[in-house]
Design a protein around this motif. Structure first.
Motif, mmCIF file in Angstrom:
data_model
loop_
_atom_site.group_PDB
_atom_site.id
_atom_site.type_symbol
_atom_site.label_atom_id
_atom_site.label_comp_id
_atom_site.label_asym_id
_atom_site.label_seq_id
_atom_site.Cartn_x
_atom_site.Cartn_y
_atom_site.Cartn_z
ATOM 1 N N MET A 126 -16.862 -1.173 1.463
ATOM 2 C CA MET A 126 -16.063 -2.394 1.607
ATOM 3 C C MET A 126 -16.950 -3.642 1.605
ATOM 4 O O MET A 126 -16.508 -4.722 2.009
ATOM 5 C CB MET A 126 -15.203 -2.343 2.872
ATOM 6 C CG MET A 126 -13.949 -1.484 2.751
ATOM 7 S SD MET A 126 -12.862 -1.912 1.344
ATOM 8 C CE MET A 126 -12.356 -3.572 1.791
ATOM 9 N N VAL A 169 0.375 2.192 5.866
ATOM 10 C CA VAL A 169 1.132 3.115 5.024
ATOM 11 C C VAL A 169 0.329 3.323 3.748
ATOM 12 O O VAL A 169 -0.167 2.358 3.166
ATOM 13 C CB VAL A 169 2.531 2.551 4.686
ATOM 14 C CG1 VAL A 169 3.316 3.533 3.828
ATOM 15 C CG2 VAL A 169 3.312 2.218 5.957
ATOM 16 N N GLY A 170 0.183 4.584 3.319
ATOM 17 C CA GLY A 170 -0.527 4.868 2.080
ATOM 18 C C GLY A 170 -2.006 5.100 2.319
ATOM 19 O O GLY A 170 -2.518 4.876 3.413
ATOM 20 N N PRO A 171 -2.719 5.539 1.259
ATOM 21 C CA PRO A 171 -4.112 5.988 1.410
ATOM 22 C C PRO A 171 -5.124 4.845 1.371
ATOM 23 O O PRO A 171 -6.107 4.919 0.646
ATOM 24 C CB PRO A 171 -4.285 6.946 0.229
ATOM 25 C CG PRO A 171 -3.402 6.365 -0.827
ATOM 26 C CD PRO A 171 -2.219 5.771 -0.100
ATOM 27 N N PHE A 172 -4.896 3.805 2.114
ATOM 28 C CA PHE A 172 -5.870 2.717 2.253
ATOM 29 C C PHE A 172 -6.537 2.858 3.614
ATOM 30 O O PHE A 172 -5.855 3.074 4.618
ATOM 31 C CB PHE A 172 -5.179 1.352 2.140
ATOM 32 C CG PHE A 172 -4.900 0.923 0.731
ATOM 33 C CD1 PHE A 172 -3.988 1.613 -0.048
ATOM 34 C CD2 PHE A 172 -5.552 -0.171 0.171
ATOM 35 C CE1 PHE A 172 -3.725 1.228 -1.362
ATOM 36 C CE2 PHE A 172 -5.303 -0.569 -1.136
ATOM 37 C CZ PHE A 172 -4.385 0.128 -1.901
ATOM 38 N N LEU A 193 -7.747 -6.042 0.151
ATOM 39 C CA LEU A 193 -6.925 -4.927 -0.350
ATOM 40 C C LEU A 193 -7.234 -4.662 -1.819
ATOM 41 O O LEU A 193 -7.284 -3.513 -2.255
ATOM 42 C CB LEU A 193 -5.434 -5.235 -0.176
ATOM 43 C CG LEU A 193 -4.883 -5.276 1.247
ATOM 44 C CD1 LEU A 193 -3.380 -5.559 1.212
ATOM 45 C CD2 LEU A 193 -5.153 -3.973 1.987
ATOM 46 N N LYS A 214 -8.571 7.270 -4.123
ATOM 47 C CA LYS A 214 -7.231 7.659 -3.657
ATOM 48 C C LYS A 214 -6.282 6.458 -3.614
ATOM 49 O O LYS A 214 -5.098 6.575 -3.911
ATOM 50 C CB LYS A 214 -7.317 8.250 -2.247
ATOM 51 C CG LYS A 214 -7.691 9.717 -2.236
ATOM 52 C CD LYS A 214 -7.632 10.250 -0.810
ATOM 53 C CE LYS A 214 -8.349 11.589 -0.698
ATOM 54 N NZ LYS A 214 -8.489 12.019 0.698
ATOM 55 N N ALA A 215 -6.821 5.320 -3.186
ATOM 56 C CA ALA A 215 -5.990 4.114 -3.128
ATOM 57 C C ALA A 215 -5.553 3.730 -4.536
ATOM 58 O O ALA A 215 -4.379 3.446 -4.799
ATOM 59 C CB ALA A 215 -6.752 2.976 -2.453
ATOM 60 N N ALA A 222 -10.498 -2.817 -1.952
ATOM 61 C CA ALA A 222 -10.320 -1.420 -1.527
ATOM 62 C C ALA A 222 -9.637 -0.608 -2.626
ATOM 63 O O ALA A 222 -9.996 0.544 -2.891
ATOM 64 C CB ALA A 222 -9.497 -1.363 -0.239
ATOM 65 N N TRP A 223 -8.658 -1.216 -3.266
ATOM 66 C CA TRP A 223 -7.930 -0.544 -4.351
ATOM 67 C C TRP A 223 -8.887 -0.161 -5.482
ATOM 68 O O TRP A 223 -8.775 0.904 -6.083
ATOM 69 C CB TRP A 223 -6.826 -1.480 -4.843
ATOM 70 C CG TRP A 223 -5.963 -0.950 -5.947
ATOM 71 C CD1 TRP A 223 -5.020 0.035 -5.854
ATOM 72 C CD2 TRP A 223 -5.949 -1.387 -7.306
ATOM 73 N NE1 TRP A 223 -4.420 0.232 -7.066
ATOM 74 C CE2 TRP A 223 -4.968 -0.622 -7.979
ATOM 75 C CE3 TRP A 223 -6.660 -2.352 -8.025
ATOM 76 C CZ2 TRP A 223 -4.683 -0.798 -9.336
ATOM 77 C CZ3 TRP A 223 -6.369 -2.530 -9.369
ATOM 78 C CH2 TRP A 223 -5.402 -1.755 -10.018
ATOM 79 N N THR A 277 0.822 -1.219 0.000
ATOM 80 C CA THR A 277 0.000 0.000 0.000
ATOM 81 C C THR A 277 0.851 1.262 0.000
ATOM 82 O O THR A 277 0.385 2.315 -0.453
ATOM 83 C CB THR A 277 -0.956 0.030 1.207
ATOM 84 O OG1 THR A 277 -0.194 -0.033 2.428
ATOM 85 C CG2 THR A 277 -1.915 -1.150 1.173
ATOM 86 N N GLY A 278 2.070 1.184 0.489
ATOM 87 C CA GLY A 278 2.957 2.341 0.457
ATOM 88 C C GLY A 278 3.673 2.500 -0.873
ATOM 89 O O GLY A 278 4.319 3.514 -1.106
ATOM 90 N N PRO A 293 -2.935 -4.717 -5.796
ATOM 91 C CA PRO A 293 -2.154 -5.307 -4.697
ATOM 92 C C PRO A 293 -1.799 -6.775 -4.934
ATOM 93 O O PRO A 293 -0.774 -7.272 -4.467
ATOM 94 C CB PRO A 293 -3.092 -5.161 -3.494
ATOM 95 C CG PRO A 293 -3.898 -3.944 -3.799
ATOM 96 C CD PRO A 293 -4.108 -3.981 -5.297
ATOM 97 N N GLU A 294 -2.619 -7.447 -5.709
ATOM 98 C CA GLU A 294 -2.378 -8.861 -5.976
ATOM 99 C C GLU A 294 -1.079 -9.086 -6.752
ATOM 100 O O GLU A 294 -0.389 -10.087 -6.547
ATOM 101 C CB GLU A 294 -3.561 -9.413 -6.772
ATOM 102 C CG GLU A 294 -3.642 -10.903 -6.772
ATOM 103 C CD GLU A 294 -5.020 -11.367 -7.222
ATOM 104 O OE1 GLU A 294 -5.468 -12.416 -6.749
ATOM 105 O OE2 GLU A 294 -5.643 -10.669 -8.051
ATOM 106 N N PHE A 354 -11.716 2.696 -3.685
ATOM 107 C CA PHE A 354 -11.318 4.006 -3.162
ATOM 108 C C PHE A 354 -10.402 4.697 -4.170
ATOM 109 O O PHE A 354 -9.260 4.262 -4.377
ATOM 110 C CB PHE A 354 -10.624 3.858 -1.803
ATOM 111 C CG PHE A 354 -11.546 3.351 -0.727
ATOM 112 C CD1 PHE A 354 -12.398 4.229 -0.056
ATOM 113 C CD2 PHE A 354 -11.597 2.002 -0.398
ATOM 114 C CE1 PHE A 354 -13.264 3.771 0.927
ATOM 115 C CE2 PHE A 354 -12.461 1.538 0.582
ATOM 116 C CZ PHE A 354 -13.308 2.422 1.249
ATOM 117 N N SER A 360 -2.947 5.934 -6.045
ATOM 118 C CA SER A 360 -1.628 5.852 -5.403
ATOM 119 C C SER A 360 -0.817 4.648 -5.863
ATOM 120 O O SER A 360 0.377 4.560 -5.588
ATOM 121 C CB SER A 360 -1.792 5.776 -3.886
ATOM 122 O OG SER A 360 -2.199 4.467 -3.482
ATOM 123 N N LEU A 361 -1.465 3.725 -6.535
ATOM 124 C CA LEU A 361 -0.814 2.431 -6.793
ATOM 125 C C LEU A 361 -1.058 2.021 -8.241
ATOM 126 O O LEU A 361 -2.198 1.837 -8.649
ATOM 127 C CB LEU A 361 -1.457 1.393 -5.862
ATOM 128 C CG LEU A 361 -0.591 0.218 -5.417
ATOM 129 C CD1 LEU A 361 0.631 0.726 -4.677
ATOM 130 C CD2 LEU A 361 -1.401 -0.702 -4.510
#
Lengths: 335, 335
Positions: B297, B187-190, A238, A247-248, A241-242, A210-211, A256-257, A245, A251-252
């Motif tokens: 969620m 960490v990060g916007p999650f 995750l 913002k999430a 959420a990605w 997430t960072g 996440p997978e 959201f 940011s990425l």
């Protein structure tokens, strides 16, 4: 069996040098006699843990590896020795001592051990210096780090230069739970490592994703202890959420997978069904044998656990040594 | 579809009464206008969350249940409203208001809703009084409680009288993650609910086992949110610790697995493979449909998720409604 590589094993030296620093009230460890073949690790006047001589004795270790069906171990410090909370000069002394002790064990039986050293992650420069020392001078395969440094997750931006250098140098990073989140939520006489390590390592793993460090350093070779703990259950959440959201998502650059399936994980989850779930979730090239030898929360009959998982021969080989060779950066035909 | 029961859905009232208590600086919630069909939940002058009208509108809720394939919902407060951190008099007022709002929604469509009320768990007597009120006066099936009460896990001995009374009265208890452990490790916007709820609910679930309440109250009907989070991975580790640590074993007359397989869990883990893993770990009679409707969620297409899990017709029925009927204490042929 000769080929099997255990990526999760720990070392405690037989003794520590007496404290010779200049700071007051430093929780400097020492060893005290205990029952036969055991010593107490003393910290701040209390028994932190009573450990067996497999922690430091190379012959004992090799004997027990034989019984476990393990040919080679990646050896790393008992996490409580990582010393992130010591004054920097003391931490550097302790960590250098640990790394040299590990090197001395490897020298006694180089065909049986590879090193994962410690670094004082509380200080960027000191961590980089020690990283270079363990990789270049001691020829270790990499380092062990904790899930967080004094409460700051390893995915925090302040650790990015360290990970960038690990990526550049091809260092393997083994992340271990330590002083876990949620310790204050335990009820009853179950130890923190039993109840809280799986949640703690999942938080560390999530933070690397997430960072954004994992996405920015896709060649990092990083493994998480205890099967990544709750990460296998957390991951689809995750991903959700990605997607949900903005913002999430902004940011990425990758789901996440994607990063989670580049990471490595040991298979220290005790149940064949859970090992199969790790394989399904993270992929069959990412799971490595890992036992937590020689501690009580370890799986000291790992080959039996793997046998019960009903894996085919090729899958067994991947978990038993092929994936570990890739994670540790060992040549495919190293023996 | 008419039969499907969703055990994990939340209510936010359309408005709150203005604060009329006698304490200073109470974080009393209020609602503020937002985009069409939405309102902001305001707490301490900030937007805590922007929520859709499905939170309070019965017609909207029924319309969306139809689209989701859900015939009946257990409705419980948005967890942040549980008010454990308010002065007791204020908490009692808020919780009574919430319970009466839930009752009013049920009255509008009793065939579609059953109630899981709130109780002020920060005070034993007040919690028992409200438990009796929601069960006897409002005819709810049970209560929703959080994973911890101001940092004390629900498995702590101080909550045992409450659980004993729930067991005696046959109240269903739905445990939901809230203000989760490890929030400071993100960490990060999650958001915290994405990263930390699975670990948090696992800690609550573990505490009910390791503290012995589950063993002493085997008839308790208790369900954990988010599939129990990391619990499915943690459980074999707790079993190992129970075997390895004499104090743990002496404290608990049954393996942690026995209690864990008496508990219920929703299936809110987003991935078919993870749902199958929950079924393997906890048993096919313990997993219930649960969506977190109407929040971001949530899984708002739960029947599709279940379909992908490749379950046979009988297993689908168990997850879709049979297990929920048992957990909630509804008659087998209630419609």
């Amino acid at each position: 069996m000769r080929d099997c590589i255990d990526i999760h094993t720990h070392v405690v030296p037989e003794s520590f040098p007496p404290y010779a620093g200049r700071n007051a009230n430093v929780p400097w460890p020492s060893m005290a006699e205990a029952q036969a073949c055991h010593k107490h690790v003393m910290i701040s006047g209390k028994v932190y843990r009573t450990v067996a001589d497999g922690c430091w004795s190379v012959p004992r270790r090799i004997e027990e590896m034989g019984a476990m069906g393990v040919g080679r171990q990646a050896i790393s410090p008992m996490p409580e020795l990582l010393s992130y909370w010591l004054p920097l000069d003391d931490a550097r002394t302790m960590i250098r001592y640990l790394n040299d002790q590990i090197a001395a064990m490897i020298e006694q039986a180089p065909e049986h051990f590879v090193g994962l050293g410690a670094v004082p992650l509380q200080d960027d420069d000191a961590a980089l210096k020690e990283l270079h020392y363990v990789l270049k001078d001691l020829k270790f395969q990499g380092v062990e780090i904790a899930s967080h440094v004094n409460g700051t997750s390893i995915g925090d931006a302040r650790f990015e230069p360290f990970f960038a250098e690990c990526e550049r140098l091809g260092a393997a990073i083994f992340v271990h739970a330590l002083r876990p989140a949620g310790q204050d939520r335990i009820v009853g006489p179950f130890p923190e490592q039993a109840v809280c390590f799986p949640g703690d390592i999942a938080l560390a793993c999530a933070s690397m994703i997430t960072g954004g460090i994992a996405a920015r350093h896709p060649k990092l070779r990083i493994a998480f202890s205890h099967g990544g703990g709750g990460m296998a259950i957390l991951l689809p959440r995750l991903v959700h959420a990605w997607k949900m959201f903005p913002k999430a998502k902004a940011s990425l650059p990758e789901s996440p997978e994607i990063a989670a399936r580049r990471f490595y994980y040991d298979e220290l989850v005790f149940e064949p069904r859970a090992i199969r779930f790790l394989l399904e979730t993270f992929g069959e090239n990412q799971i490595c044998l890992g036992t937590d030898y020689p501690f009580a929360m370890g799986d000291l009959a790992p080959m039996k656990t793997l046998e019960k998982a009903g894996l085919d021969r090729e899958m067994l080989k991947r978990i038993a040594f092929k994936n570990a060779r890739r994670f540790l950066g060992l040549p495919a035909a190293s023996r």
